[in-house]
Design an enzyme around this catalytic site. Structure first.
Site, short mmCIF file in Angstrom:
data_model
loop_
_atom_site.label_atom_id
_atom_site.label_comp_id
_atom_site.label_asym_id
_atom_site.label_seq_id
_atom_site.Cartn_x
_atom_site.Cartn_y
_atom_site.Cartn_z
N GLU A 107 59.04 76.84 85.33
CA GLU A 107 60.07 76.33 84.43
C GLU A 107 60.60 74.97 84.90
OE1 GLU A 107 61.49 80.74 82.85
OE2 GLU A 107 62.67 79.70 84.36
N GLY A 152 74.09 92.28 90.08
CA GLY A 152 74.35 93.63 90.55
C GLY A 152 75.82 93.92 90.72
#
Length: 426
Positions: free
Chosen positions: A176, A21
């Site tokens: 993952e 961001g």
């Protein structure tokens, strides 16, 4: 003390955070009529989606870390300060930092999230986490140190404790990480640790819900589970972790596992800063914001990304997903709205555009869904790699990651298996 000289003719924006961001805001406001001070406690941006590959030895930290000054240096209206923000003083438009106080006209909080242990002090003290590059390096050292210990300690009970690896949380990070550990069992142990039988290593993935990857279609969730199980991962569904003391992991079912290594990826919470009204903090330790990312009760303080809780969107009454696309989209609109505000133009409300989700399980194994398209296997795996290469910051990082991936693919080996700094428990 004021560590930044401001141009009084231009509004001063302080951006806290060098994640997805904060980085996007700096790009959007490059050379605009604002003076910007960019603050982060680290001097680099972390590409968090690939932290698990640093932890499993597939990549080095320089592949996913990018110097923030490489970004801010050429931009005339931006200065970077490596500092920790201690307190916000909204009554005086000031923040207290480790390098002194800074005044602002506008303040943007893009601090991201931290691991959520849900108030369990034992879990927080004993579990590994994967939110930063130091976390990934600690985990890599821990894994390799456990492999080394397994050569010396050959008693069955000792081996079980040393070579039981438990990942808690069935989201993308957990899936993952578990897949990467399973591949290390298949490729690293047989070649580098011949004295150890690979079957002695067990990888467990624990999820409190009834499915993995709940943001995906049920069919893809089931495929991910089956792929992990084919790799040898034991998947525990509907199982909640109650306690872990550094040796014994206890579940709500009463079952226990003995293990040296528990990796916690079961939740996140907003990384807030002291000083704002507690009433402005909502669910998940996130700042309540309106549809323009303005924090409740303030006119010139904003929050985006993981730390922002925007409930005005009817499609997301509990806030938007805490993922990189949310932060990037909110950052882009915040920058546009700030310029519109300075030009006395009406603001544009935020609306999240969900482009889809993807997660990788291992070699040739991934799941992908976007705009109704559902893929798994080879195509999803290649799509996952292509997207992550594209999103990496910096051409050098893309080259390093691509070369390492090619090496891993053709050699069936993790490229970086060195213990730079031994991990010490406790």
């Amino acid at each position: 003390m004021n560590a930044v000289k401001t141009n009084n003719k231009q509004p001063h924006l302080i951006v806290i955070g060098g994640g997805f961001g904060g980085l996007q805001v700096i790009k959007e406001l490059k050379n605009k009529p604002l003076q910007i001070t960019w603050i982060d406690k680290n001097n680099y941006h972390t590409f968090q989606p690939l932290l698990y590959q640093v932890a499993s030895g597939g990549l080095g930290p320089d592949a996913i870390g990018y110097p923030l000054r490489r970004i801010s240096g050429p931009i005339k209206n931006v200065v970077f300060r490596m500092a920790e923000v201690l307190t916000i003083k909204p009554e005086s438009n000031c923040i207290e930092t480790s390098i002194g106080d800074l005044n602002y006209d506008y303040l943007l909080i893009a601090t991201g999230s931290a691991t959520n242990f849900y108030g369990n002090a034992n879990l927080e003290a004993s579990c590994m986490q994967l939110k930063s590059i130091p976390d990934a390096l600690d985990l890599r050292s821990d894994i390799l140190q456990e492999f080394e210990k397994s050569i010396i300690h050959q008693q069955p009970d000792e081996l079980k404790q040393i070579l039981n690896f438990v990942v808690v949380g069935g989201g993308p990070t957990g899936v993952e990480t578990a897949g990467a550990l399973a591949e290390m069992k298949l490729t690293v142990l047989p070649k580098d640790y011949r004295e150890v039988k690979p079957e002695n290593m067990q990888v467990h993935l624990v999820e409190s819900g009834n499915a993995l990857l709940t943001m995906f279609d049920e069919s893809l969730s089931l495929k991910a589970k089956k792929s992990l199980e084919k790799l040898g991962v034991k998947v525990w569904l509907n199982t909640k972790v109650e306690n872990y003391d550094g040796k014994i992991l206890t579940f709500n079912t009463g079952e226990q596992l003995i293990t040296d290594t528990v990796i916690w990826s079961a939740g996140v919470k907003g990384k807030i800063i002291n000083g704002l009204n507690p009433n402005a903090i909502g669910r998940g330790n996130r700042y309540k914001t309106d549809e323009y990312n303005t924090i409740a009760g303030y006119e010139n303080i904003f929050a985006i990304g993981d730390v922002a809780l925007m409930t005005a969107d009817a499609k997301f009454p509990n806030g938007h997903p805490q993922v990189a696309p949310t932060a990037i989209q909110q950052a882009g609109l915040f920058a546009k709205n700030l310029l519109r505000h300075l030009n006395n133009q009406p603001l544009i409300p935020f609306s999240y555009f969900d482009k889809g989700s993807m997660a990788t399980i291992g070699r040739h194994k991934a799941v992908f869904q976007s705009f109704g398209i559902k893929l798994s296997g080879y195509i999803a795996w290649f799509a996952w790699m292509a997207l992550h290469l594209m999103l990496l910051v910096g051409f050098r990082s893309r080259i390093i990651v691509f070369v390492n991936w090619m090496w891993n693919y053709f050699s069936y080996q993790r490229a970086i298996r060195i213990i730079v700094r031994p991990f010490k428990r406790g």
